[in-house]
Design a protein around this motif. Structure first.
Motif, PDB file in Angstrom:
ATOM      1  N   PRO A 174      10.438  19.213 -14.683  1.00  0.00           N
ATOM      2  CA  PRO A 174       9.002  19.072 -14.953  1.00  0.00           C
ATOM      3  C   PRO A 174       8.576  17.613 -14.795  1.00  0.00           C
ATOM      4  CG  PRO A 174      10.221  19.694 -16.964  1.00  0.00           C
ATOM      5  CD  PRO A 174      11.230  19.529 -15.871  1.00  0.00           C
ATOM      6  N   MET A 177       6.917  16.494 -19.865  1.00  0.00           N
ATOM      7  CA  MET A 177       7.449  17.479 -20.795  1.00  0.00           C
ATOM      8  C   MET A 177       7.214  17.002 -22.227  1.00  0.00           C
ATOM      9  SD  MET A 177      11.398  18.650 -20.950  1.00  0.00           S
ATOM     10  CE  MET A 177      11.901  20.141 -21.764  1.00  0.00           C
ATOM     11  N   TRP A 193      16.268  16.307 -19.448  1.00  0.00           N
ATOM     12  CA  TRP A 193      15.184  16.337 -18.459  1.00  0.00           C
ATOM     13  C   TRP A 193      14.622  14.942 -18.198  1.00  0.00           C
ATOM     14  CZ3 TRP A 193      15.608  20.164 -15.404  1.00  0.00           C
ATOM     15  CH2 TRP A 193      16.204  21.337 -15.876  1.00  0.00           C
ATOM     16  N   CYS A 267       5.578  21.293 -19.162  1.00  0.00           N
ATOM     17  CA  CYS A 267       6.570  22.051 -19.925  1.00  0.00           C
ATOM     18  C   CYS A 267       6.572  21.623 -21.394  1.00  0.00           C
ATOM     19  CB  CYS A 267       7.948  21.830 -19.299  1.00  0.00           C
ATOM     20  SG  CYS A 267       9.224  22.814 -20.091  1.00  0.00           S
TER      21      CYS A 267
END
Ligand code: FAD
Ligand code: NAI
Length: 471
Positions: A174, A177, A193, A267
């Motif tokens: 993403p 996030m 992430w 996200c």
């Protein structure tokens, strides 16, 4: 086995608590079955928890080292390219290998795997799928699930608002996030992430991340995560979330009340804790009630209020950790077999597998002072920075520290905390020290190999006595 029953022991749930209990019971000569509603063995930990999250953490650590200049600094110049299919493939391979390993161990130890959802009919009779199984002793090891957050609907299949399971499986990185909750899951999966390229913001209800850990460690950890690029909104509560297409808009306000703010991201990870799995188990059929936190209360032999029914792991009070569940699994089987099963709940290490790792065992400084009736002079503490540890410095891992907390009068160690690249491994020594009732002098005069990160623990212990060498 008692002819009256099909089995001596039926364990419900094949997570680290349940599968270990079943194997140990079988090893002790008891006829044992284990019921599991999931398609594979291993529970949350092996399927969607400890193992797949570590697969993602480990791989993303390499990517980060290749992209953030760490490798280049060491003279290794690469142009990294992310292959998400392979990244997820190695995660699934790890899960597959380990869950099949449990299947093998069940066969080897002659534990019967009963496939299906288990529901109590009475204290010794459990329906598993279409089958009815009777057992002299039933062990509930049903684990826990994600705590839902009011007003926010998780849909892992859409990859926009996800829980930890969804956050392990995102098909692409993403751009932006949000992780709701600055606890273990938010920081571990947020780190994954972030390393792979997402801009991550962590929203935490309290004024500091990682509740339950030592205050110095909480503050220092946040500083390190911030330096790595994670943004924090502390003292903030999320009040709602609307999803439009591939975007989620969150509304939030200060925890103590105040102006509302909105944020739109690709996200959202909901990670505000976990709750015991006790619904749908038919506890009402055996007259077993849960406490206000949904947990099943047990005594030191893991007996519930109902004769013949015991419980272990995430569904009973205590930290929701795989190693705690495993140790309770061994102990409960030993009690059932007529032996003495011991779990020292005061010495359960806790590790956050970020980089650096964050780990602790025993009391926080705040708890230690409280234990001493509020007398700050009744304890001694010492901190040793990883920057002054030769191995950490050589490895370009200067962040972190080791903190030792000891009782002033007896010098007995009450707690050990560490932020270091390998703190999760270092904390094993700390747990052993606490288990054996070590003093800080014992640790300080134990020869530690050089050059290792573990020397930082020795030096912190020397510091309690006022005489470290390297600072
Ligand atoms: P579980 O592992 O939850 O297993 C319970 C099993 O029971 C499940 O498979 C479930 O399907 C089954 N079940 C439930 N009800 C029934 C029923 N009625 N009939 C049949 N079967 C049933 N802990 C650590 O120590 N280290 C980590 O690094 C770590 N990382 C984690 C990462 C994530 C993303 C998550 C979510 C958790 C993590 N944990 C970690 C926590 C760890 O997974 C749990 O503490 C551990 O799995 C608890 O073990 P358990 O046996 O009590 O329950
Ligand atoms: P957690 O309890 O660790 O953290 C939840 C965080 O969310 C807390 O900081 C809490 O203050 C905050 N919070 C609660 N409500 C909130 C709200 N409405 N808005 C914003 N913040 C809110 O829970 P988490 O991270 O979901 O993990 C669940 C459990 O799984 C852990 O407690 C741990 O037992 C286990 N786990 C262990 C791991 C490990 O050992 N390395 C890794 C992952 C999970």
């Amino acid at each position: 086995p008692d002819q009256q029953y099909d089995y001596d022991v039926l364990v419900i749930g094949a997570g680290p608590g349940g599968y270990v209990a079943a194997i140990r019971a079988a090893q002790l000569g008891l006829k044992t079955a284990c019921a599991e509603s999931r398609e594979t063995l291993g529970g949350t930990c092996l399927n969607v928890g400890c193992i797949p999250s570590k697969a993602m953490l480990h791989a993303s650590e390499y990517f980060d080292a290749a992209t953030n200049g760490t490798m280049e600094h060491m003279g290794i110049e690469v142009t990294p390219k992310l292959n998400m299919d392979k990244l997820h493939g190695q995660r699934l391979d790890a899960v597959d290998g380990l869950t099949k390993g449990i299947e093998f161990l069940f066969k080897k130890n002659k534990v019967d795997w009963k496939k299906g959802h288990a529901t109590f009919q009475d204290a010794h009779t459990v329906k598993v799928g279409d089958e009815t199984v009777t057992a002299k002793e039933v062990v509930i090891a049903t684990g826990s699930s994600v705590t839902p957050l009011g007003g926010i609907e998780v849909d892992n299949s859409k990859h926009v608002v996800v829980d930890s399971t969804g956050a392990l499986e995102l098909p692409k990185v993403p751009k932006e996030m949000v992780v709701i909750g600055g606890g273990v899951i938010g920081l571990e999966l947020g780190s994954v992430w972030r390393r792979l390229g997402a801009k991550v913001t962590c929203i935490e209800f309290l004024d500091e991340i990682l509740p339950g850990m030592d205050a110095d460690i909480r503050k220092e950890s946040r500083k390190i995560f911030k330096k790595q690029g994670i943004e924090f909104k502390l003292g903030t509560k999320v009040t709602g979330c609307t999803v439009k297409g591939k975007k989620a808009t969150l509304t939030m306000e200060p925890s103590k009340g105040g102006d509302e703010e909105t944020m739109t991201v690709d996200c959202v990870l909901v990670s505000i804790g976990r709750i015991p799995n006790t619904n749908g188990l038919g506890l009402e059929n055996i007259g077993l009630e849960t406490n206000e936190r949904g947990q099943i209360e047990v005594d030191h032999e893991f007996r519930t209020a109902v004769d013949g029914v015991r419980a272990i792991g995430d569904c009973v009070p205590g930290p929701m950790l795989a190693h705690k569940a495993e140790d309770e699994g061994i102990a409960v089987a030993e009690w059932i077999a007529g032996e003495t099963g011991i779990v020292n709940h005061n010495v359960i290490p806790n590790v956050v597998y970020t980089l650096p790792e964050i780990a602790g065992v025993g009391l926080t400084e705040e708890q230690a002072i409280e234990k001493m009736g509020g007398d700050k002079k009744a304890i001694k503490t010492s901190k040793f920075p990883m920057m002054a540890n030769s191995r950490a410095k050589t490895n370009h891992e200067p962040d972190g520290l080791v903190k030792v907390i000891a009782e002033a009068e007896s010098d007995r160690v009450l707690g050990i905390w560490a932020i270091a690249s390998v703190a999760g491994t270092m904390i094993a020594e700390a747990a052993l020290a606490l288990e054996f009732g070590a003093t800080s002098e014992d640790i300080a005069y134990t020869c530690h190999a050089h050059p290792t990160h573990a020397e930082a623990l020795k030096e912190a212990a020397m510091g309690v006595q006022g005489k470290p060498i390297h600072i």
